[in-house]
Design a protein around this motif. Structure first.
Motif, mmCIF file in Angstrom:
data_model
loop_
_atom_site.group_PDB
_atom_site.id
_atom_site.type_symbol
_atom_site.label_atom_id
_atom_site.label_comp_id
_atom_site.label_asym_id
_atom_site.label_seq_id
_atom_site.Cartn_x
_atom_site.Cartn_y
_atom_site.Cartn_z
ATOM 1 N N PRO A 9 0.835 -1.217 0.000
ATOM 2 C CA PRO A 9 0.000 0.000 0.000
ATOM 3 C C PRO A 9 0.865 1.260 0.000
ATOM 4 C CG PRO A 9 -0.841 -1.586 1.581
ATOM 5 C CD PRO A 9 0.485 -2.127 1.108
ATOM 6 N N LYS A 10 0.372 2.288 -0.651
ATOM 7 C CA LYS A 10 1.137 3.521 -0.828
ATOM 8 C C LYS A 10 1.581 4.128 0.494
ATOM 9 C CE LYS A 10 0.927 7.958 -3.265
ATOM 10 N NZ LYS A 10 0.071 8.838 -4.119
ATOM 11 N N THR B 207 7.036 4.758 2.208
ATOM 12 C CA THR B 207 8.084 5.626 2.755
ATOM 13 C C THR B 207 8.754 5.026 3.994
ATOM 14 O OG1 THR B 207 6.443 6.838 4.066
ATOM 15 C CG2 THR B 207 6.985 7.711 1.885
ATOM 16 N N ARG B 208 8.214 3.913 4.533
ATOM 17 C CA ARG B 208 8.735 3.379 5.793
ATOM 18 C C ARG B 208 9.298 1.965 5.687
ATOM 19 N NH1 ARG B 208 5.319 4.164 11.022
ATOM 20 N NH2 ARG B 208 7.431 3.721 11.771
ATOM 21 N N ARG C 283 7.121 -3.692 9.165
ATOM 22 C CA ARG C 283 6.458 -4.678 8.324
ATOM 23 C C ARG C 283 5.104 -4.140 7.885
ATOM 24 N NH1 ARG C 283 8.814 -8.470 12.200
ATOM 25 N NH2 ARG C 283 10.175 -9.944 11.116
ATOM 26 N N VAL C 284 4.751 -4.414 6.642
ATOM 27 C CA VAL C 284 3.474 -3.944 6.115
ATOM 28 C C VAL C 284 2.326 -4.666 6.805
ATOM 29 C CG1 VAL C 284 2.041 -3.738 4.055
ATOM 30 C CG2 VAL C 284 4.513 -3.369 3.898
ATOM 31 N N VAL D 166 11.285 2.388 -4.729
ATOM 32 C CA VAL D 166 10.313 1.301 -4.847
ATOM 33 C C VAL D 166 9.017 1.847 -5.418
ATOM 34 C CG1 VAL D 166 9.552 1.606 -2.453
ATOM 35 C CG2 VAL D 166 9.087 -0.542 -3.628
ATOM 36 N N GLU D 167 8.435 1.095 -6.347
ATOM 37 C CA GLU D 167 7.114 1.388 -6.889
ATOM 38 C C GLU D 167 6.253 0.154 -6.666
ATOM 39 O OE1 GLU D 167 7.539 2.344 -10.980
ATOM 40 O OE2 GLU D 167 8.752 4.156 -10.629
ATOM 41 N N SER D 168 5.019 0.363 -6.246
ATOM 42 C CA SER D 168 4.190 -0.794 -5.938
ATOM 43 C C SER D 168 2.716 -0.460 -6.079
ATOM 44 C CB SER D 168 4.472 -1.288 -4.516
ATOM 45 O OG SER D 168 3.779 -2.482 -4.245
ATOM 46 N N LYS D 169 1.940 -1.456 -6.489
ATOM 47 C CA LYS D 169 0.486 -1.363 -6.548
ATOM 48 C C LYS D 169 -0.098 -2.613 -5.903
ATOM 49 C CE LYS D 169 0.144 1.554 -10.667
ATOM 50 N NZ LYS D 169 -0.418 1.666 -12.053
#
Length: 362
Positions: free
Chosen positions: A281-282, A286-287, A294-295, A326-329
């Protein structure tokens, strides 16, 4: 201060009025005119002197006193008052310097407050991470002590689980030591000519079995440059690639893929590690390079790992004066992009060697 601000202009105005009236009396001016002249000189002189002192001296002194009172109370949040004059007086300059000092101290206080919050969070995370494997190992061992040791099948099963918990604890401690040593500059980078293509082949070979277990394909992008050579610590860059590819396997969808693309530009070598996993998740992007972050903690625990991998990766990349993005969806996957300087470019810039100052710092 208040009475001094009144006595001084009164004294000066009275002196000016006396001198002016005395000088006029030399020309045989009538007494009534002299009295009027005296009053006019006194009033106008008092007004001008009081105004000048108030705006040029006393107001600035009052501001300085107020600032000092705040500083005594350890309140460094002073309000800067912009002055319209083109040339600042010494008192104005003093006021400005006092403001700069207070601003710097306030920034230090804010930084120390952040460090304290980070320290508390870090201690809580470390305690939590250490507690889990220790309690698990204790539980298995106490069960054996209570009599389960007599059953060979149960004994072997519990000993293996206890050993696995202790191995996880050992990995966590080793990662903590590594990260701390990197941040303190104790671990040195051993720079040498490093071929990324060869390292990638080694990493794929090392993680092949893990990928097969989850039915994930390890792919080298067809656009990959034939030879990406950088000036780096070979083992540390291998650690970076291993961590990124392994994360792609852990958090990727079964039957998915982890694709790596090595791109050589004029001055840099770019490493892209892409997966089609659950994504991030967006709000977490940043963390994710923070220690123990951990997400999804519950799912991350199931996957294993110390939670320090990406923090170590970030330290290694920073030590090589590179960058990581990092880029993520969500539900589509993630792409990690690492940028490092090319080997020829490093040589042309007199890049430091392990004996040089940069290597001694980290």
């Amino acid at each position: 201060m208040q009475w001094q601000s009144r006595i001084l202009p009164v004294s000066l105005a009275l002196l000016i009025a006396i001198i002016t009236t005395s000088f006029s009396a030399l020309f045989n001016v009538e007494a009534s005119i002299l009295i009027i002249l005296f009053l006019i000189c006194f009033a106008s002189s008092y007004f001008l002197i009081a105004t000048a002192l108030e705006f040029l001296v006393f107001r600035e002194i009052n501001e300085i006193y107020l600032s000092f009172e705040k500083i005594k109370k350890k309140d460094f949040k002073l309000t800067r008052r912009r002055l319209s004059t083109l040339t600042a007086s010494p008192l104005q300059q003093l006021n400005e310097e006092l403001y700069e000092y207070a601003t710097k101290k306030q920034a230090e206080i804010d930084y120390l407050t952040q460090l304290e919050a980070f320290r508390r969070e870090f201690l809580a995370d470390v305690s939590h991470e250490l507690k889990t494997p220790i309690f698990a190992a204790q539980g298995f061992i106490h069960t054996l002590i209570d009599g389960a040791v007599e059953d060979p099948e149960v004994r072997d099963k519990f000993l293996q689980k206890a050993a696995k918990s202790l191995e996880g604890l050992d990995h966590l401690v080793q990662d903590l030591i590594t990260l701390s040593q990197m941040e303190a500059g104790i671990i040195k980078m051993h720079f040498q000519e490093t071929n990324l293509n060869l390292i990638l082949e080694e990493v794929f070979e090392q993680l092949e079995e893990k990928a097969i277990e989850r039915n994930i394909s390890l792919i080298i992008d067809e656009r990959t440059s034939s030879e990406c050579v950088i000036w780096a610590d070979r083992n540390r860059i291998r650690q970076v690639l291993t961590n990124l590819v392994e994360n792609g396997i852990k958090y990727g969808k079964e039957g998915g893929f982890v694709k790596v693309w090595l791109l050589q530009t004029k001055e840099h070598c770019v490493i892209e590690v892409e997966d089609n996993g659950t994504g991030i998740p967006k709000k977490h992007l940043t963390r994710i390079f923070e220690r123990f972050y951990r997400v999804e903690k519950s799912r991350s625990k199931e996957k294993g790992g110390s939670g320090l991998g990406l923090a170590i990766v970030k330290q290694i990349i920073d030590a090589h004066e590179g960058s990581i993005e990092v880029e993520s969806k969500v539900d589509k996957g993630s792409t990690f992009r690492v940028t490092l300087k090319r080997f020829p470019n490093q040589l042309s810039e007199n890049i430091p060697t392990p004996q040089n100052e940069f290597a001694n710092q980290l």
